[in-house]
Structures are given as structure tokens and as C-alpha cells.
Design a protein around this motif. Structure first.
Motif, PDB file in Angstrom:
ATOM      1  N   PRO A   1       0.875 -31.692  -3.077  1.00 30.88           N
ATOM      2  CA  PRO A   1      -0.369 -32.281  -2.559  1.00 30.88           C
ATOM      3  C   PRO A   1      -1.279 -32.906  -3.611  1.00 30.88           C
ATOM      4  O   PRO A   1      -1.784 -34.006  -3.402  1.00 30.88           O
ATOM      5  CB  PRO A   1      -1.052 -31.101  -1.861  1.00 30.88           C
ATOM      6  N   VAL A   2      -1.468 -32.256  -4.747  1.00 28.79           N
ATOM      7  CA  VAL A   2      -2.353 -32.808  -5.768  1.00 28.79           C
ATOM      8  C   VAL A   2      -1.711 -34.027  -6.422  1.00 28.79           C
ATOM      9  O   VAL A   2      -2.356 -35.058  -6.613  1.00 28.79           O
ATOM     10  CB  VAL A   2      -2.730 -31.745  -6.828  1.00 28.79           C
ATOM     11  N   ARG A   3      -0.431 -33.942  -6.734  1.00 27.71           N
ATOM     12  CA  ARG A   3       0.240 -35.070  -7.384  1.00 27.71           C
ATOM     13  C   ARG A   3       0.297 -36.282  -6.464  1.00 27.71           C
ATOM     14  O   ARG A   3       0.114 -37.411  -6.907  1.00 27.71           O
ATOM     15  CB  ARG A   3       1.639 -34.666  -7.823  1.00 27.71           C
TER      16      ARG A   3
ATOM     17  N   HIS B   1      -5.725 -49.259 -12.472  1.00 26.46           N
ATOM     18  CA  HIS B   1      -5.799 -48.386 -13.642  1.00 26.46           C
ATOM     19  C   HIS B   1      -7.076 -47.569 -13.522  1.00 26.46           C
ATOM     20  O   HIS B   1      -8.136 -48.123 -13.235  1.00 26.46           O
ATOM     21  CB  HIS B   1      -5.853 -49.193 -14.935  1.00 26.46           C
ATOM     22  N   LEU B   2      -6.980 -46.255 -13.738  1.00 26.70           N
ATOM     23  CA  LEU B   2      -8.156 -45.384 -13.690  1.00 26.70           C
ATOM     24  C   LEU B   2      -8.207 -44.525 -14.934  1.00 26.70           C
ATOM     25  O   LEU B   2      -7.180 -44.045 -15.416  1.00 26.70           O
ATOM     26  CB  LEU B   2      -8.099 -44.456 -12.466  1.00 26.70           C
ATOM     27  N   THR B   3      -9.406 -44.313 -15.432  1.00 24.82           N
ATOM     28  CA  THR B   3      -9.576 -43.352 -16.515  1.00 24.82           C
ATOM     29  C   THR B   3      -9.473 -41.957 -15.910  1.00 24.82           C
ATOM     30  O   THR B   3      -9.603 -41.778 -14.691  1.00 24.82           O
ATOM     31  CB  THR B   3     -10.943 -43.510 -17.206  1.00 24.82           C
ATOM     32  N   THR B   4      -9.283 -40.990 -16.778  1.00 21.64           N
ATOM     33  CA  THR B   4      -9.239 -39.622 -16.277  1.00 21.64           C
ATOM     34  C   THR B   4     -10.569 -39.239 -15.636  1.00 21.64           C
ATOM     35  O   THR B   4     -10.602 -38.512 -14.645  1.00 21.64           O
ATOM     36  CB  THR B   4      -8.865 -38.642 -17.402  1.00 21.64           C
TER      37      THR B   4
ATOM     38  N   LEU C   1      -6.136 -30.850 -12.344  1.00 16.32           N
ATOM     39  CA  LEU C   1      -5.893 -32.287 -12.392  1.00 16.32           C
ATOM     40  C   LEU C   1      -5.109 -32.645 -13.650  1.00 16.32           C
ATOM     41  O   LEU C   1      -4.093 -33.343 -13.582  1.00 16.32           O
ATOM     42  CB  LEU C   1      -7.213 -33.055 -12.353  1.00 16.32           C
ATOM     43  N   TYR C   2      -5.544 -32.171 -14.798  1.00 15.41           N
ATOM     44  CA  TYR C   2      -4.879 -32.500 -16.054  1.00 15.41           C
ATOM     45  C   TYR C   2      -3.447 -31.963 -16.088  1.00 15.41           C
ATOM     46  O   TYR C   2      -2.550 -32.619 -16.619  1.00 15.41           O
ATOM     47  CB  TYR C   2      -5.673 -31.986 -17.248  1.00 15.41           C
ATOM     48  N   ARG C   3      -3.219 -30.780 -15.534  1.00 12.37           N
ATOM     49  CA  ARG C   3      -1.872 -30.200 -15.495  1.00 12.37           C
ATOM     50  C   ARG C   3      -0.941 -31.085 -14.666  1.00 12.37           C
ATOM     51  O   ARG C   3       0.188 -31.379 -15.062  1.00 12.37           O
ATOM     52  CB  ARG C   3      -1.921 -28.776 -14.950  1.00 12.37           C
TER      53      ARG C   3
ATOM     54  N   LEU D   1       3.172 -35.648 -14.060  1.00 12.58           N
ATOM     55  CA  LEU D   1       3.502 -37.001 -13.612  1.00 12.58           C
ATOM     56  C   LEU D   1       3.838 -37.916 -14.795  1.00 12.58           C
ATOM     57  O   LEU D   1       4.731 -38.763 -14.698  1.00 12.58           O
ATOM     58  CB  LEU D   1       2.342 -37.582 -12.792  1.00 12.58           C
ATOM     59  N   ILE D   2       3.134 -37.733 -15.910  1.00 10.27           N
ATOM     60  CA  ILE D   2       3.437 -38.511 -17.112  1.00 10.27           C
ATOM     61  C   ILE D   2       4.808 -38.120 -17.640  1.00 10.27           C
ATOM     62  O   ILE D   2       5.628 -38.982 -17.988  1.00 10.27           O
ATOM     63  CB  ILE D   2       2.343 -38.327 -18.186  1.00 10.27           C
TER      64      ILE D   2
END
Length: 182
Positions: free
Chosen positions: A13-15, A26-29, A44-46, A51-52
Motif C-alpha cells: 500500500p505505501v509503495r 519529479h518530486l523531492t522527498t 516513507l524513507y524505508r 523502490l530505489i
């Protein structure tokens, strides 16, 4: 993780929500955090890192902001499309879970829209179901035509266009049996 099936990575769900936010822009963090306020920063960062790592999201820019590095993100080379092979490889339970995850993310987007301040955007809202009678060749032609038609609108051109989400679901209707045949 780059060899992990896309479905295994994206259908969380989050991904999924991260991928939907990045679609065509393009979005900044920081912008991503603002777009997903109910996701904690650590979570979010995890998920961005996952995804990266899977090459679904890529870092297109980095800049120093108040002593930290702010990254700008975009969809990566693998893109975030769960293809027919990925869907075919799923069990029935996994496929149901993937669809419910998709519907949950769609519901979240709808709730965010309804709760928004700008009532003029309701002019862009629409939803419905249209039955089509097609062969598999017809369906392939329709899908290719839609992809071609929509291609010029998938990237933020920076002008006064409004971002909308066009959501599609192709669900075949199982054949009905004639009750007199039994």
C-alpha cells in the motif's frame, strides 16, 4: 532486489501510493512527504529505499538543504507497471490482495480529493463502468490506442495543467451458463 518481480515490490500500500504520486513528475522527498501526510517519515524513507533498490524509483537530483541532502525522485527504468506475466504468476489470493491494494490506494486518492479545499476541481471528476464486447485482438488494439492517445499527457509540462488520475481496470465478465442446459 532489482530482479524481484515488480508486483512483489509495488503492490504494498505505501509503495503503490509513492509510485502513484511520482507518475509523470519529479518530486523531492519533502514534496512526497507532504503528499502522503499519514505516512511517517521513517516509513516513507524505508519504502522509497526499497523502490530505489528495485529500480522502480530513481534519484534524478540531489541538493544540500540545511545540512542534509534532499533527493528528487522519479519513476525509474523498470517503471511501475505490473505486466501480464506478473499477474499470471500470482496465485488467486495474491491477485485478490493486489487488486484490493490497488482499490485501497484509489480510495485514498478519492478521499483526499473529496476532503480538498478546491471545489472547482470537481469538474474533472468522473467515474463509471462501460461494457465492451471485444476479442483479445480488439482489446490489444484498444490498449495500444489508449497508450498512444495518453502518451503526450503523462509528463508534467510545468504549465497550468491540472494533474488527474485516469484509472482503468479491465475485468473480463465470466460467461454465464444457460439454466436450461443443466
Amino acid at each position: 532486489m532489482a530482479n524481484t518481480p515488480i508486483a512483489d515490490v509495488v503492490l504494498h500500500p505505501v509503495r503503490l501510493r509513492i509510485v502513484q504520486q511520482l507518475g509523470g513528475r519529479h518530486l523531492t522527498t519533502a514534496q512526497l512527504r507532504a503528499a502522503l501526510p499519514n505516512v511517517t517519515q521513517a516509513t516513507l524513507y524505508r519504502h522509497v529505499a526499497a523502490l530505489i533498490d528495485a529500480e522502480i524509483v530513481t534519484v534524478v537530483d540531489e541538493r544540500r538543504v540545511r545540512g542534509t541532502i534532499e533527493r528528487t525522485l522519479a519513476l525509474g527504468d523498470r517503471m511501475a507497471h505490473v505486466g501480464h506475466d506478473d499477474l499470471e504468476a500470482m496465485s488467486d489470493a495474491e491477485l485478490r490482495n493486489a487488486f484490493l491494494t490497488f482499490l485501497g490506494a484509489l480510495g485514498d486518492s478519492f478521499d483526499k480529493f473529496v476532503d480538498g479545499e478546491d471545489r472547482t476541481l470537481r469538474n474533472y471528476l468522473g467515474f463509471g463502468t462501460t461494457p465492451l464486447y471485444v476479442t483479445t485482438d480488439d482489446l490489444a488494439k484498444i490498449q495500444a490506442g489508449l497508450a498512444e492517445l495518453l502518451a503526450p499527457y503523462r509528463t508534467d509540462s510545468g504549465d497550468d495543467r491540472v494533474r488527474v488520475a485516469l484509472t482503468t481496470a479491465v475485468i473480463p465478465t465470466p460467461p454465464t451458463t444457460d439454466p436450461d442446459e443443466n
